[in-house]
Structures are given as structure tokens and as C-alpha cells.
Scaffold this active site. Structure first.
Site, mmCIF file in Angstrom:
data_model
loop_
_atom_site.group_PDB
_atom_site.id
_atom_site.type_symbol
_atom_site.label_atom_id
_atom_site.label_comp_id
_atom_site.label_asym_id
_atom_site.label_seq_id
_atom_site.Cartn_x
_atom_site.Cartn_y
_atom_site.Cartn_z
ATOM 1 N N THR A 35 23.959 -35.765 2.515
ATOM 2 C CA THR A 35 23.989 -35.173 1.177
ATOM 3 C C THR A 35 25.224 -34.305 1.006
ATOM 4 O O THR A 35 25.871 -34.302 -0.054
ATOM 5 C CB THR A 35 22.716 -34.339 0.935
ATOM 6 O OG1 THR A 35 21.565 -35.200 1.014
ATOM 7 C CG2 THR A 35 22.743 -33.670 -0.422
ATOM 8 N N ARG A 92 20.469 -20.391 -8.504
ATOM 9 C CA ARG A 92 21.229 -20.037 -9.701
ATOM 10 C C ARG A 92 20.300 -19.988 -10.917
ATOM 11 O O ARG A 92 19.346 -20.756 -11.007
ATOM 12 C CB ARG A 92 22.346 -21.057 -9.948
ATOM 13 C CG ARG A 92 23.347 -21.137 -8.800
ATOM 14 C CD ARG A 92 24.464 -22.117 -9.079
ATOM 15 N NE ARG A 92 24.020 -23.510 -9.175
ATOM 16 C CZ ARG A 92 23.781 -24.293 -8.116
ATOM 17 N NH1 ARG A 92 23.913 -23.820 -6.888
ATOM 18 N NH2 ARG A 92 23.407 -25.551 -8.274
ATOM 19 N N GLU A 117 0.831 -1.201 0.000
ATOM 20 C CA GLU A 117 0.000 0.000 0.000
ATOM 21 C C GLU A 117 0.867 1.253 0.000
ATOM 22 O O GLU A 117 0.599 2.211 -0.752
ATOM 23 C CB GLU A 117 -0.920 0.001 1.234
ATOM 24 C CG GLU A 117 -1.836 -1.212 1.317
ATOM 25 C CD GLU A 117 -1.248 -2.353 2.135
ATOM 26 O OE1 GLU A 117 -2.014 -3.054 2.794
ATOM 27 O OE2 GLU A 117 -0.005 -2.532 2.105
ATOM 28 N N GLY A 173 18.548 -36.411 1.455
ATOM 29 C CA GLY A 173 18.482 -37.824 1.140
ATOM 30 C C GLY A 173 17.298 -38.514 1.805
ATOM 31 O O GLY A 173 16.571 -37.939 2.617
ATOM 32 N N ARG A 223 13.510 -22.976 -5.038
ATOM 33 C CA ARG A 223 14.505 -22.567 -4.041
ATOM 34 C C ARG A 223 14.432 -21.063 -3.800
ATOM 35 O O ARG A 223 14.498 -20.590 -2.665
ATOM 36 C CB ARG A 223 15.918 -22.901 -4.526
ATOM 37 C CG ARG A 223 16.437 -24.264 -4.205
ATOM 38 C CD ARG A 223 17.938 -24.317 -4.527
ATOM 39 N NE ARG A 223 18.437 -25.696 -4.576
ATOM 40 C CZ ARG A 223 19.675 -26.023 -4.867
ATOM 41 N NH1 ARG A 223 20.549 -25.067 -5.150
ATOM 42 N NH2 ARG A 223 20.058 -27.291 -4.883
ATOM 43 N N TRP A 242 22.886 -36.129 -14.058
ATOM 44 C CA TRP A 242 21.601 -35.553 -13.680
ATOM 45 C C TRP A 242 20.498 -36.533 -14.067
ATOM 46 O O TRP A 242 20.499 -37.057 -15.185
ATOM 47 C CB TRP A 242 21.380 -34.229 -14.369
ATOM 48 C CG TRP A 242 22.401 -33.210 -13.974
ATOM 49 C CD1 TRP A 242 23.474 -32.777 -14.692
ATOM 50 C CD2 TRP A 242 22.442 -32.456 -12.755
ATOM 51 N NE1 TRP A 242 24.180 -31.813 -14.021
ATOM 52 C CE2 TRP A 242 23.560 -31.600 -12.822
ATOM 53 C CE3 TRP A 242 21.642 -32.427 -11.617
ATOM 54 C CZ2 TRP A 242 23.896 -30.717 -11.788
ATOM 55 C CZ3 TRP A 242 21.976 -31.553 -10.603
ATOM 56 C CH2 TRP A 242 23.085 -30.709 -10.692
#
Length: 362
Positions: free
Chosen positions: A202, A213, A55, A296, A190, A176
Site C-alpha cells: 500500500t 485528519r 475518579e 491491501g 483511526r 475515491w
């Protein structure tokens, strides 16, 4: 109760609120549109903490253009605040600007506000109407609302897996499983989170940075707080996730010499592990609305089993990795099928060559 014109202006306010997606925390994401005689006079959305709320931003933008807001209707996605925090009350700013009507999507669940903003506006003779596109406004700030009501963040677990539910090969290879588009989409999730959580396992196997990123933002990028659960006290100071500062939650055994920018918080559960429930309460007390978990199976499994996960963000790749590959969640088998942990599909979308599924607790 509301006209199609009202709905159109509120939708625009919601669109503006999404511009605050990645920087508003710990405040809610709010948008505001000022309208008079069918013409849009000014717009605004929540700025960084300590800066203008939606506002106030709209009023400031109007004044910069020499626009008089007297007699206008303010469409806002959340109740205007009526207290002094890092910024003055938005309700008083609206009164001083001379608006005649306020249409809000919903009441603020923050007990400091909780209807007081609406009451102040009505006391000043301003017409107030509430409840337009409330569901969409709730979704936009689902973490803020949960934290206001429970003291804990909205917990979202992200996992990338094969069709047979495997997250990596037995030797740890996981880069990947999904394609570029799915990975970029994961970075957007993220970016909107207040904090990103992973486990020391991990960190040990993958040494991730856990930073955002490749995401363009309206204001300079804000990196979420990075949190590591380390019940064995095995983290090393050279872990990438700790660079620039982090919060490390540990059990009875605390890691040592992690650096001056790393806070170590012991929260043992009495069984050699971390008290997960207490950890989430502590994280919520730090102003975290949305907690994004990338970890994990041995961390995400117990969190799911304990009922601490609100949402699953699952990316499935059209691959099969086999029975010896890593599982998504480490969970005990239920005694009967009807005792299985139940989630409901909230959204399913194809992204590149993969599928993204959003599931919530049933």
C-alpha cells in the site's frame, strides 16, 4: 438491583468516558459522576496517560468548586484502581474524599487491579455494587479488555469497496470509491485506535500518510502509532507514513536507512514472511489496545484467514468496478461453503451515499 436513577447516572458516566476515546490509550476510557441526594456534584473522565484518572478528575473538579463529596455515590464505568502507576490509586482518592457508595459498571480485567480496588473500598466501609450497564462499558474498552486477557490488541480491518467487493481499479486507482462522509467517518475510527497498520505494498502504490485528519478532539489530537508490515524489506526512507516516526515490522530481509525515528522489528516466520501472530503479541506489549488496519488484500487476507482479525469495518459504495478490479481480501476458495470464514453483522448504518457495516467473528 439497580434503580432507574442509578442507570441514568451510569449512562452519563459512559457518555463522559467517550470523551476519552481518542487520548486515553494505553489506559481504559473511564467516566465518573459524583451524586448526593439526587444532585450531581462533580464529573470527570480519563485524562492523558500520566494525568488524572476519571475518579481523580471528578474529585479535583469538585474541590475546585468547593464541593464536599462526603456521603456521595460515585458512578464509575470501571473498577477504581488500587495500585501506584503513573498516578496514585483511585480507590484511596475515593476513600479520602469520603464517598459512601460506589456503583461500577464492571470489574477491571487488568490482573494488577482485578477486584483489589473493590476490596479496598469495602474494607474502608464503602458500599460497592457492580454490573450496571456492563455490556456498554465493555464495548467502550473492547481493545483494552482483549489486551488484558490475551496480550494482543483488538484488530479492526477497515476497507472501502464497491458493491461487487472491489477496492480499486487494476491499475491501482482507488481515490475515491466512497464519499466524503464515509471517509471522515473512517478518520474517526483511526483517531480512536492506538495504532494504524498498513503494508509496504500500500505504501508503494499510494504513499499514504496514515494520519488522522478532520477530527475534532476534546484534548489536543493524538496521532496513533503508525506501523508498516514490510516482509520484502522494500520500504524507502522518504515514505510519508514514516515521517515523524513509525514501527516497521519485517521478515528475514530488513529495510535499511529508514531514519532515527523509525524502529525496525524483524519477526520472520521462517518462510520469508512476517510471523503475524508474533507481531500482534509484540504490538500488544507496546500498550496498543485497538489496532486499525488499512492495507491491501495480500495482507488483510492472510490476517483474516489466520483468525487474527476481530472486526471488519466495511464501507460499501453504490458502484460496480468489475471482475478485473482489486479484491478486498486475498483468500483461497474454501473446499465447501460451510467451510467459508464466517462473520456476523454487528451494525449497519448509512453514511452519506454509502453504507457502513461492522462485522465480527462468528
Amino acid at each position: 438491583m439497580f434503580s432507574a436513577i442509578d442507570a441514568a447516572h451510569m449512562q452519563r458516566a459512559l457518555d463522559l468516558a467517550t470523551l476519552a476515546m481518542n487520548h486515553a490509550t494505553p489506559n481504559p476510557r473511564v467516566g465518573c459522576v459524583m451524586v448526593r441526594d439526587g444532585a450531581v456534584l462533580a464529573e470527570g473522565f480519563t485524562q492523558r496517560p500520566g494525568e488524572a484518572h476519571a475518579e481523580a478528575a471528578a474529585i479535583r473538579n469538585a474541590r475546585a468548586e468547593g464541593v464536599d463529596l462526603r456521603g456521595a455515590t460515585a458512578y464509575v464505568t470501571l473498577e477504581p484502581c488500587n495500585h501506584f502507576g503513573r498516578t496514585p490509586p483511585c480507590s484511596e482518592a475515593l476513600i479520602e474524599a469520603g464517598v459512601a457508595r460506589v456503583v461500577a459498571a464492571m470489574q477491571d480485567p487488568n490482573p494488577i487491579v482485578g477486584g483489589k480496588g473493590f476490596a479496598r473500598l469495602r474494607d474502608a466501609g464503602i458500599e460497592v455494587r457492580v454490573g450496571l450497564l456492563e455490556h456498554a462499558a465493555t464495548e467502550l474498552n473492547i481493545g483494552f479488555f482483549k489486551r488484558m486477557k490475551t496480550g494482543r490488541p483488538w484488530v479492526r480491518c477497515k476497507v472501502a469497496a464497491s458493491l461487487d467487493g472491489r477496492t480499486g481499479l487494476a491499475d491501482g486507482q482507488s481515490q475515491w470509491i466512497t464519499g466524503d462522509a464515509a471517509r471522515l467517518d473512517g478518520h474517526h475510527w483511526r483517531a480512536r485506535a492506538c495504532a494504524v497498520l498498513t503494508g509496504s505494498g500500500t505504501v508503494k502504490h499510494d504513499d499514504p500518510a496514515m494520519t488522522v485528519r478532520g477530527v475534532e478532539t476534546v484534548l489536543p489530537l493524538r496521532q496513533p502509532l503508525r506501523i508498516v508490515f514490510d516482509h520484502l524489506g522494500e520500504l524507502n526512507a522518504d515514505a510519508r507514513v514514516l515521517r515523524g516516526g513509525a514501527l516497521v515490522v519485517c521478515g528475514a530481509k530488513a529495510p535499511i536507512n529508514l531514519g532515527k525515528d523509525v524502529e525496525v522489528l524483524p519477526l520472520p516466520d521462517g518462510r520469508g514472511k512476517i510471523d503475524l501472530s508474533a507481531a500482534l503479541t509484540e504490538i500488544g506489549a507496546r500498550g496498543v489496545n485497538e489496532l486499525h488496519v488499512e492495507a491491501g488484500a495480500r495482507l488483510m487476507g492472510p490476517m483474516v484467514q489466520a483468525g487474527l482479525v476481530d472486526e471488519l469495518l466495511v464501507y460499501l459504495a453504490p458502484k460496480l468496478l468489475g471482475r478485473d478490479a482489486r479484491e478486498m481480501f486475498s483468500l483461497p476458495e474454501p473446499l465447501k461453503l460451510d467451510l467459508a470464514l464466517q462473520f456476523e453483522f454487528h451494525d449497519v448504518l448509512r453514511i452519506g451515499g454509502d453504507v457502513r457495516m461492522i462485522l465480527r467473528k462468528g
